[in-house]
Design a protein around this motif. Structure first.
Motif, PDB file in Angstrom:
ATOM      1  N   GLN A 116       0.834  -1.209   0.000  1.00 46.94           N
ATOM      2  CA  GLN A 116       0.000   0.000   0.000  1.00 46.94           C
ATOM      3  C   GLN A 116       0.870   1.261   0.000  1.00 46.94           C
ATOM      4  O   GLN A 116       0.537   2.237  -0.673  1.00 46.94           O
ATOM      5  CB  GLN A 116      -0.966   0.010   1.186  1.00 46.94           C
ATOM      6  CG  GLN A 116      -1.959   1.168   1.157  1.00 46.94           C
ATOM      7  CD  GLN A 116      -2.836   1.171  -0.116  1.00 46.94           C
ATOM      8  OE1 GLN A 116      -3.383   0.139  -0.497  1.00 46.94           O
ATOM      9  NE2 GLN A 116      -2.961   2.314  -0.778  1.00 46.94           N
ATOM     10  N   ILE A 142       1.917   1.989  -3.445  1.00 44.77           N
ATOM     11  CA  ILE A 142       0.819   2.535  -4.257  1.00 44.77           C
ATOM     12  C   ILE A 142       0.612   4.020  -3.919  1.00 44.77           C
ATOM     13  O   ILE A 142       0.412   4.853  -4.813  1.00 44.77           O
ATOM     14  CB  ILE A 142      -0.488   1.740  -4.016  1.00 44.77           C
ATOM     15  CG1 ILE A 142      -0.311   0.291  -4.493  1.00 44.77           C
ATOM     16  CG2 ILE A 142      -1.666   2.398  -4.736  1.00 44.77           C
ATOM     17  CD1 ILE A 142      -1.376  -0.671  -4.001  1.00 44.77           C
ATOM     18  N   ASP A 143       0.701   4.359  -2.622  1.00 43.78           N
ATOM     19  CA  ASP A 143       0.568   5.761  -2.204  1.00 43.78           C
ATOM     20  C   ASP A 143       1.642   6.618  -2.886  1.00 43.78           C
ATOM     21  O   ASP A 143       1.355   7.721  -3.381  1.00 43.78           O
ATOM     22  CB  ASP A 143       0.711   5.894  -0.684  1.00 43.78           C
ATOM     23  CG  ASP A 143      -0.428   5.201   0.078  1.00 43.78           C
ATOM     24  OD1 ASP A 143      -1.444   4.852  -0.555  1.00 43.78           O
ATOM     25  OD2 ASP A 143      -0.286   5.000   1.299  1.00 43.78           O
ATOM     26  N   ALA A 196       0.891   7.002  -6.642  1.00 50.22           N
ATOM     27  CA  ALA A 196      -0.180   7.980  -6.853  1.00 50.22           C
ATOM     28  C   ALA A 196       0.365   9.399  -6.695  1.00 50.22           C
ATOM     29  O   ALA A 196       0.101  10.274  -7.526  1.00 50.22           O
ATOM     30  CB  ALA A 196      -1.322   7.725  -5.872  1.00 50.22           C
ATOM     31  N   VAL A 204      -4.736   8.768  -2.895  1.00 53.99           N
ATOM     32  CA  VAL A 204      -5.595   7.606  -2.690  1.00 53.99           C
ATOM     33  C   VAL A 204      -6.737   8.016  -1.763  1.00 53.99           C
ATOM     34  O   VAL A 204      -6.514   8.304  -0.587  1.00 53.99           O
ATOM     35  CB  VAL A 204      -4.794   6.430  -2.092  1.00 53.99           C
ATOM     36  CG1 VAL A 204      -5.703   5.220  -1.876  1.00 53.99           C
ATOM     37  CG2 VAL A 204      -3.617   6.058  -3.001  1.00 53.99           C
ATOM     38  N   THR A 229      -9.459   2.601  -0.402  1.00 63.20           N
ATOM     39  CA  THR A 229      -8.885   1.324  -0.851  1.00 63.20           C
ATOM     40  C   THR A 229      -9.812   0.200  -0.427  1.00 63.20           C
ATOM     41  O   THR A 229     -10.303   0.201   0.704  1.00 63.20           O
ATOM     42  CB  THR A 229      -7.498   1.111  -0.197  1.00 63.20           C
ATOM     43  OG1 THR A 229      -6.634   2.179  -0.585  1.00 63.20           O
ATOM     44  CG2 THR A 229      -6.876  -0.207  -0.637  1.00 63.20           C
ATOM     45  N   SER A 250      -6.079  -5.343  -4.528  1.00 65.80           N
ATOM     46  CA  SER A 250      -6.708  -4.112  -4.045  1.00 65.80           C
ATOM     47  C   SER A 250      -7.351  -3.336  -5.188  1.00 65.80           C
ATOM     48  O   SER A 250      -6.916  -3.435  -6.335  1.00 65.80           O
ATOM     49  CB  SER A 250      -5.657  -3.224  -3.375  1.00 65.80           C
ATOM     50  OG  SER A 250      -4.746  -2.734  -4.340  1.00 65.80           O
ATOM     51  N   GLN A 274      -8.116   0.659  -5.801  1.00 67.63           N
ATOM     52  CA  GLN A 274      -7.734   1.966  -5.262  1.00 67.63           C
ATOM     53  C   GLN A 274      -8.569   3.051  -5.953  1.00 67.63           C
ATOM     54  O   GLN A 274      -8.708   3.041  -7.176  1.00 67.63           O
ATOM     55  CB  GLN A 274      -6.246   2.245  -5.547  1.00 67.63           C
ATOM     56  CG  GLN A 274      -5.316   1.095  -5.210  1.00 67.63           C
ATOM     57  CD  GLN A 274      -4.918   1.040  -3.746  1.00 67.63           C
ATOM     58  OE1 GLN A 274      -4.953   2.055  -3.046  1.00 67.63           O
ATOM     59  NE2 GLN A 274      -4.531  -0.141  -3.284  1.00 67.63           N
ATOM     60  N   TYR A 275      -9.094   3.982  -5.142  1.00 68.32           N
ATOM     61  CA  TYR A 275      -9.810   5.133  -5.689  1.00 68.32           C
ATOM     62  C   TYR A 275      -8.862   6.326  -5.673  1.00 68.32           C
ATOM     63  O   TYR A 275      -8.481   6.829  -4.617  1.00 68.32           O
ATOM     64  CB  TYR A 275     -11.048   5.425  -4.848  1.00 68.32           C
ATOM     65  CG  TYR A 275     -11.972   6.454  -5.461  1.00 68.32           C
ATOM     66  CD1 TYR A 275     -13.024   6.067  -6.290  1.00 68.32           C
ATOM     67  CD2 TYR A 275     -11.793   7.813  -5.215  1.00 68.32           C
ATOM     68  CE1 TYR A 275     -13.864   7.000  -6.860  1.00 68.32           C
ATOM     69  CE2 TYR A 275     -12.624   8.760  -5.786  1.00 68.32           C
ATOM     70  CZ  TYR A 275     -13.658   8.343  -6.596  1.00 68.32           C
ATOM     71  OH  TYR A 275     -14.493   9.268  -7.164  1.00 68.32           O
ATOM     72  N   LEU A 276      -8.428   6.731  -6.862  1.00 66.63           N
ATOM     73  CA  LEU A 276      -7.457   7.819  -6.974  1.00 66.63           C
ATOM     74  C   LEU A 276      -8.141   9.077  -7.471  1.00 66.63           C
ATOM     75  O   LEU A 276      -8.936   9.032  -8.417  1.00 66.63           O
ATOM     76  CB  LEU A 276      -6.330   7.441  -7.955  1.00 66.63           C
ATOM     77  CG  LEU A 276      -5.615   6.104  -7.734  1.00 66.63           C
ATOM     78  CD1 LEU A 276      -4.533   5.896  -8.785  1.00 66.63           C
ATOM     79  CD2 LEU A 276      -5.029   6.018  -6.332  1.00 66.63           C
TER      80      LEU A 276
END
Ligand code: AVJ
Length: 323
Positions: A291, A294-295, A298, A305, A308, A317, A319-321
Motif C-alpha cells: 500500500q 501505491i501511495d 499515486a 488515494v 482502498t 486491491s 484503489q480510488y485515486l
C-alpha cells in the motif's frame, strides 16, 4: 452518436500497427538482454488465451478482484456519483465493468479502449443488452500511445477511468506513474481513477499464478512467437523456447521468459538473432505493490488515494485515486 451504434474509432491504421510490432521486435531482440513488450500478447488468439488464464485455479487476480467488486461496487459507485463517463483502457472482458456499471447512478457512457478490435466488439454485445441507456463508444487504440475520450450526448458530471486487472503492474514504476499522470489529465479536474493493483504475497502463490499446470500461460507466452511468424514473416521454432515465470524479489516483480532450449536463431526483418541454450527473451514484467508503494506511485502522478478496498486475504486491491 447513436447509443448502441456499432461504431469503432480507429486511432491507428493496421499497417502502422504492423510496422510498430516489427520495430519493437527488432529493437527488443537487439538488446543485451532481449525483450519484447507484453502488449503484443493481445492479438485475438492471445486475448482468448488470456480469458482462459483468468479462469485458471492458480490465477487468483481475476477472481479476487471480482470478489472485491462484488462486495464493494456499491461503495465505489457512491464515491463516483452520478452521470459518469467511464473509460476503460485495455478492456478485455465485460464481467468486471458490468459489476461497476450496475452500481452507478445514471451512468452516461462507457468507453472501452482496446488494441484488439474484434475481441472487444464481441464482448460489448451483452453489455449493450444489459445497459441499453448507457452510450457505449468503443475506441480501437493502443492506450499507451495516448488517446482522446470521445464526446458524449448527455451532460456529464465526472469522467472516470476504470483500470482493473493490475494492468498497471506491466509497467516499471516510473512508466506506471507517467501513465497515471496521463490518465489524470484525461479525466480532468474532479475526475477519478479506479485502479486494480495486485499486492505482495507468498512467492509460491505468485509463481504458480504465472506457470499453471494446464500450460495455458505457456501457450499465451509462446503465442508471441507465433504472431512473429504470422505477422512479421519471422523464421523461428516456437517449440524451441520454453515458458518460465520467476519472482524477482529485489525488483518486486514476476518476470515471464521464453527460454531457448538449445542453440538456435530467429530471423526477422532481415536480421538474425542467435540464442544459446538457456538464453531467454523477457516477455513480461508484472509488478506487485505494497500500500505504501501505491501511495507513492499515486503521489508521483499528482493523485491521492481516496479509498482502498481489499479481498479477505489482502491479496489484491482496488484503489480510488483522485486529483
Ligand atoms: C493483464 C498484465 C495484469 O500481469 O497478471 C497473466 C497478464 N500474464 N498471466 C498479469 C498475465 C500472464 C496480467 N495482466
Amino acid at each position: 452518436m447513436t447509443p448502441g451504434a456499432n461504431h469503432l474509432a480507429h486511432d491507428h491504421r493496421s499497417d502502422d500497427a504492423a510496422g510498430e510490432f516489427m520495430a519493437d521486435v527488432l529493437a527488443g531482440l537487439a538488446q543485451p538482454q532481449p525483450l519484447i513488450p507484453p502488449k503484443y500478447f493481445y492479438d485475438d488468439t492471445g486475448s482468448r488465451l488470456f480469458d482462459r488464464i483468468c479462469e485458471l485455479p492458480e490465477y487468483y487476480p481475476t477472481r479476487t478482484e471480482m470478489q472485491i467488486l462484488e462486495q464493494s461496487a456499491g461503495d465505489i459507485g457512491k464515491r463516483l456519483g452520478e452521470r459518469i463517463v467511464l473509460v476503460e483502457p485495455g478492456s478485455g472482458s465485460s464481467a468486471k465493468v458490468s459489476l461497476l456499471l450496475k452500481s452507478l447512478h445514471h451512468p452516461v457512457a462507457y468507453v472501452p479502449v482496446e488494441i484488439s478490435g474484434e475481441h472487444m466488439l464481441s464482448s460489448l454485445t451483452p453489455l449493450r443488452q444489459q445497459f441499453p441507456n448507457v452510450e457505449i463508444i468503443p475506441v480501437c487504440a493502443d492506450f499507451t500511445a495516448g488517446f482522446t475520450i470521445p464526446a458524449v450526448g448527455a451532460p456529464v458530471a465526472r469522467r472516470a477511468i476504470f483500470f482493473p486487472g493490475s494492468t498497471i503492474g506491466n509497467f516499471p514504476p516510473e512508466d506506471a506513474a507517467a501513465l497515471l499522470a496521463q490518465f489524470r489529465k484525461l479525466v480532468g479536474a474532479g475526475g477519478a481513477i479506479v485502479l486494480g493493483v495486485d499486492l505482495h504475497k507468498d512467492a509460491g502463490v505468485l509463481e504458480a499464478a504465472y506457470n499453471d499446470a494446464a500450460g495455458v500461460t505457456a501457450a499465451f507466452n509462446r503465442n508471441l512467437l507465433t504472431r512473429m511468424q504470422q505477422e512479421l514473416g519471422a523464421v523461428l521454432d516456437a517449440d524451441g523456447f520454453g515458458h518460465r515465470a520467476v519472482w524477482n524479489a529485489p525488483e518486486s516483480r514476476i518476470e515471464m521468459h521464453l527460454v531457448s532450449r538449445h542453440r538456435q536463431s530467429i530471423e526477422v526483418g532481415g536480421s538474425t538473432f542467435w540464442f544459446e541454450a538457456d538464453d531467454f527473451i523477457i516477455t513480461e514484467f508484472s509488478y506487485k505493490y505494497s500500500q505504501s508503494g501505491i501511495d507513492a506511485l499515486a503521489a508521483e502522478a499528482g493523485l491521492r488515494v481516496g479509498a482502498t478496498w481489499l479481498d479477505t486475504h489482502g491479496w489484491f486491491s482496488i484503489q480510488y485515486l483522485e486529483a
